[in-house]
Design a protein around this motif. Structure first.
Motif, mmCIF file in Angstrom:
data_model
loop_
_atom_site.group_PDB
_atom_site.id
_atom_site.type_symbol
_atom_site.label_atom_id
_atom_site.label_comp_id
_atom_site.label_asym_id
_atom_site.label_seq_id
_atom_site.Cartn_x
_atom_site.Cartn_y
_atom_site.Cartn_z
ATOM 1 N N GLU A 355 0.831 -1.203 0.000
ATOM 2 C CA GLU A 355 0.000 0.000 0.000
ATOM 3 C C GLU A 355 0.866 1.253 0.000
ATOM 4 O O GLU A 355 0.594 2.216 -0.737
ATOM 5 N N GLU A 356 1.909 1.248 0.819
ATOM 6 C CA GLU A 356 2.822 2.395 0.870
ATOM 7 C C GLU A 356 3.588 2.535 -0.442
ATOM 8 O O GLU A 356 3.806 3.656 -0.937
ATOM 9 N N LEU A 357 3.988 1.405 -1.013
ATOM 10 C CA LEU A 357 4.695 1.419 -2.298
ATOM 11 C C LEU A 357 3.841 2.100 -3.362
ATOM 12 O O LEU A 357 4.319 2.959 -4.121
ATOM 13 N N LYS A 358 2.579 1.740 -3.420
ATOM 14 C CA LYS A 358 1.682 2.313 -4.430
ATOM 15 C C LYS A 358 1.488 3.805 -4.190
ATOM 16 O O LYS A 358 1.492 4.603 -5.142
ATOM 17 N N ARG A 359 1.325 4.216 -2.934
ATOM 18 C CA ARG A 359 1.160 5.646 -2.633
ATOM 19 C C ARG A 359 2.391 6.439 -3.068
ATOM 20 O O ARG A 359 2.283 7.518 -3.671
ATOM 21 N N ASP A 360 3.580 5.914 -2.755
ATOM 22 C CA ASP A 360 4.820 6.604 -3.117
ATOM 23 C C ASP A 360 4.932 6.767 -4.629
ATOM 24 O O ASP A 360 5.291 7.846 -5.134
ATOM 25 N N TYR A 361 4.634 5.706 -5.363
ATOM 26 C CA TYR A 361 4.765 5.778 -6.811
ATOM 27 C C TYR A 361 3.697 6.663 -7.450
ATOM 28 O O TYR A 361 3.941 7.323 -8.470
ATOM 29 N N MET A 362 2.532 6.710 -6.869
ATOM 30 C CA MET A 362 1.499 7.597 -7.411
ATOM 31 C C MET A 362 1.913 9.060 -7.245
ATOM 32 O O MET A 362 1.657 9.899 -8.127
ATOM 33 N N ALA A 363 2.587 9.378 -6.139
ATOM 34 C CA ALA A 363 3.080 10.741 -5.933
ATOM 35 C C ALA A 363 4.182 11.074 -6.946
ATOM 36 O O ALA A 363 4.211 12.173 -7.524
ATOM 37 N N LYS A 364 5.069 10.130 -7.179
ATOM 38 C CA LYS A 364 6.132 10.344 -8.167
ATOM 39 C C LYS A 364 5.547 10.497 -9.573
ATOM 40 O O LYS A 364 5.973 11.353 -10.365
ATOM 41 N N LYS A 365 4.579 9.656 -9.872
ATOM 42 C CA LYS A 365 3.934 9.720 -11.183
ATOM 43 C C LYS A 365 3.296 11.088 -11.411
ATOM 44 O O LYS A 365 3.411 11.675 -12.495
ATOM 45 N N ALA A 366 2.659 11.623 -10.391
ATOM 46 C CA ALA A 366 1.995 12.916 -10.524
ATOM 47 C C ALA A 366 3.000 14.022 -10.838
ATOM 48 O O ALA A 366 2.739 14.901 -11.673
ATOM 49 N N ILE A 367 4.163 13.983 -10.189
ATOM 50 C CA ILE A 367 5.196 14.992 -10.455
ATOM 51 C C ILE A 367 5.618 14.947 -11.920
ATOM 52 O O ILE A 367 5.692 15.971 -12.598
ATOM 53 N N LEU A 368 5.878 13.730 -12.412
ATOM 54 C CA LEU A 368 6.364 13.599 -13.788
ATOM 55 C C LEU A 368 5.273 13.913 -14.807
ATOM 56 O O LEU A 368 5.495 14.680 -15.755
ATOM 57 N N VAL A 369 4.089 13.338 -14.636
ATOM 58 C CA VAL A 369 3.019 13.539 -15.614
ATOM 59 C C VAL A 369 2.613 15.004 -15.693
ATOM 60 O O VAL A 369 2.495 15.583 -16.782
ATOM 61 N N ASP A 370 2.422 15.635 -14.538
ATOM 62 C CA ASP A 370 2.041 17.045 -14.535
ATOM 63 C C ASP A 370 3.146 17.899 -15.173
ATOM 64 O O ASP A 370 2.867 18.842 -15.928
ATOM 65 N N GLY A 371 4.383 17.539 -14.874
ATOM 66 C CA GLY A 371 5.502 18.281 -15.439
ATOM 67 C C GLY A 371 5.604 18.125 -16.942
ATOM 68 O O GLY A 371 5.829 19.105 -17.668
ATOM 69 N N LEU A 372 5.426 16.899 -17.446
ATOM 70 C CA LEU A 372 5.507 16.649 -18.883
ATOM 71 C C LEU A 372 4.390 17.385 -19.634
ATOM 72 O O LEU A 372 4.612 17.930 -20.725
ATOM 73 N N LYS A 373 3.213 17.417 -19.053
ATOM 74 C CA LYS A 373 2.113 18.157 -19.674
ATOM 75 C C LYS A 373 2.421 19.652 -19.721
ATOM 76 O O LYS A 373 2.154 20.325 -20.723
ATOM 77 N N ALA A 374 3.007 20.158 -18.623
ATOM 78 C CA ALA A 374 3.346 21.586 -18.564
ATOM 79 C C ALA A 374 4.422 21.954 -19.587
ATOM 80 O O ALA A 374 4.422 23.062 -20.143
ATOM 81 N N VAL A 375 5.332 21.006 -19.862
ATOM 82 C CA VAL A 375 6.388 21.244 -20.840
ATOM 83 C C VAL A 375 5.821 21.298 -22.254
ATOM 84 O O VAL A 375 6.340 22.014 -23.116
ATOM 85 N N GLY A 376 4.740 20.553 -22.498
ATOM 86 C CA GLY A 376 4.130 20.572 -23.825
ATOM 87 C C GLY A 376 3.983 19.223 -24.493
ATOM 88 O O GLY A 376 3.575 19.139 -25.663
ATOM 89 N N PHE A 377 4.301 18.144 -23.792
ATOM 90 C CA PHE A 377 4.117 16.806 -24.347
ATOM 91 C C PHE A 377 2.645 16.409 -24.326
ATOM 92 O O PHE A 377 1.879 16.839 -23.450
ATOM 93 N N LYS A 378 2.270 15.552 -25.250
ATOM 94 C CA LYS A 378 0.998 14.844 -25.154
ATOM 95 C C LYS A 378 1.266 13.568 -24.378
ATOM 96 O O LYS A 378 2.025 12.697 -24.831
ATOM 97 N N VAL A 379 0.686 13.451 -23.185
ATOM 98 C CA VAL A 379 0.976 12.340 -22.281
ATOM 99 C C VAL A 379 -0.161 11.325 -22.364
ATOM 100 O O VAL A 379 -1.330 11.671 -22.174
ATOM 101 N N PHE A 380 0.184 10.072 -22.612
ATOM 102 C CA PHE A 380 -0.828 9.023 -22.698
ATOM 103 C C PHE A 380 -1.050 8.389 -21.332
ATOM 104 O O PHE A 380 -0.134 8.330 -20.506
#
Length: 457
Positions: A355-380
């Protein structure tokens, strides 16, 4: 130091023809045959026993220039098309250019202390010699217990679990142990690059079903038409590297029906099963009628951030386990003993760890996905794994290779070009893969570099 060199007379050479050595392997017979042929051309190749000095001045009288001639690289034809893996290439470029590596899927943080301590204790306890070939009993039992908890299926740890040196070896043992030359195996592209290489070693004919953005869903009619009387197996990876796709229950039901109707095996790579974020992971073996025709492969590295330990396993009914174990016996024979003891401890981790593993990775994913969208990528969308695939075309580079090279050299961030994951590279030329199995500081720094230096065209 003195070495004794023994050479043979021409008559003795002839006596070493393969017909006189029935117990030699084919390769050794060929070697002896070659020696005999060469000796027949050069009958002055006489027997002597000479003492050779190993001192420098007596080693060789060859002209130094001949020693510097670069020999052509040699590789078997079945592997000619495969180059240094893209992961190695990109990681080397990352080091050369001081780039932040969001390419290769290994964490830059360590695994849990209780697992490392278990390995240290096993070493101190003298558990350092060969393990039995298919795994120490404690790990086999732990794998079986985890599989029962995850799927509801009870397996015999002694007859249906094989411990391997990472999931990559489980894949190799499965392909080499259960696929004959000429057998057809269906893959879903993009795919982990070892699948194609290992199937090539097995002499299989690969048929590819391409999963396309944005949702990378399975084209059912295309899959149905790909199955023939020569189809031996379907290989799938869920959660899926590189896209992050998770095969839906509906898709898995169709695959199961096709396997049963056509007497086809299923090989499933489930190393990211504990990194399922938006839906529950479903093991294909758990569907009705599928366990008897499925090899389920998994590993320790992704779930416990210990990718360098290379502890994996294959679960299959006894009639399929036989082939897997036969190949495994002649690939690695056995896997690191103290790490197996530690792996058994890891697999008994409480639910709170996952459960903790999944929470940690979801937080990391949010940083990257939000950042990639802000940069201008189309994120799938990515429902599982620790990867995200994006469309790089807004930045004006001709293909994924050119984009990734630019990203490393000019921006200082590493991604993986996905074209290497397709039989037809054109299918992946617009896509690149980023990983978020890094600490939050690293992910944030990578996003900031891209915001600062990567401009849309």
């Amino acid at each position: 130091m003195q070495l004794i060199q023994c050479t043979w007379t021409y008559p003795e050479m002839l006596s070493l023809r393969p017909s006189n050595l029935p117990t030699l392997s084919r390769s050794l017979r060929r070697s002896v045959d070659t020696i005999a042929i060469r000796s027949s051309r050069y009958p002055s190749f006489m027997a002597t026993a000479s003492t050779i000095s190993t001192q420098k001045e007596a080693v060789s009288t060859q002209d130094e220039s001949t020693q510097k001639i670069q020999q052509p690289l040699q590789v078997a034809k079945r592997l000619e098309k495969f180059k240094t893996t893209i992961f190695t290439q990109m990681s080397m470029l990352a080091i050369k250019h001081g780039a932040i590596n969001l390419g290769q899927g290994f964490p830059n943080f360590d695994g849990p202390e209780f697992v490392k301590e278990a390995a240290i204790q096993a070493i101190k306890d003298g558990k350092n010699q060969y393990a039995r070939g298919y795994g120490i009993p404690d790990l086999n039992s732990a794998v079986a217990a985890r599989f029962k908890k995850d799927t509801g299926i009870m397996v015999d740890p002694e007859k249906e679990v094989t411990v391997t040196s990472g999931c990559t070896e489980a894949i190799a043992a499965t392909m080499l142990g259960l696929i004959d030359p000429g057998d057809e195996v269906i893959l879903f592209a993009p795919f982990y690059d070892s699948y194609e290489a290992t199937l090539s070693m097995a002499g299989a004919k690969i048929k590819c079903i391409t999963l396309r953005p944005p949702d990378f869903s399975v084209p059912i009619s295309e899959l149905k038409s790909a199955i023939t009387k020569k189809t031996r197996a379907i290989l799938l990876n869920s959660p899926h590297n590189p896209t992050g796709k998770m095969f839906t229950r509906e898709e898995l039901n169709v695959i199961a029906s096709l396997c049963i109707e056509n007497d086809v095996l299923a090989f499933t790579d489930e190393v990211y099963d504990k990194l399922a974020f938006e839906m529950d992971h479903i093991s294909l073996a758990s569907l009705p009628g599928m366990y008897e025709r499925t090899v389920t492969m998994n590993s320790l590295g992704k779930t416990f951030s210990l990718t360098g330990w290379k502890i994996g396993w294959a679960i299959a009914p006894p009639h399929l386990t036989w082939g897997v174990r036969q190949a495994h016996s002649f690939l690695t024979f056995a896997t690191s003993t103290p790490m197996q003891w530690a792996a058994a401890a890891a697999l008994r981790a409480p639910d709170s760890y996952y459960e903790e593993l999944k929470r940690d990775y979801m937080a990391k994913k949010a940083i990257l996905v939000d950042g990639l969208k802000a940069v201008g990528f189309k994120v799938f969308p990515s429902s599982g794994t620790y990867f995200v695939v994006v469309d790089h075309t807004p930045f004006g580079l001709k293909d994924d290779i050119a984009f990734c090279e630019y990203l490393i050299k000019e921006v200082g961030v590493v991604a993986i070009p996905t074209s290497v994951f397709y039989l037809n590279p054109e299918d992946g030329k617009n896509l690149v893969r980023f990983t978020f199995c890094k600490d939050e500081e690293t992910l944030t720094a990578a996003v900031e570099r891209m915001k600062e230096k990567l401009m849309r065209k």
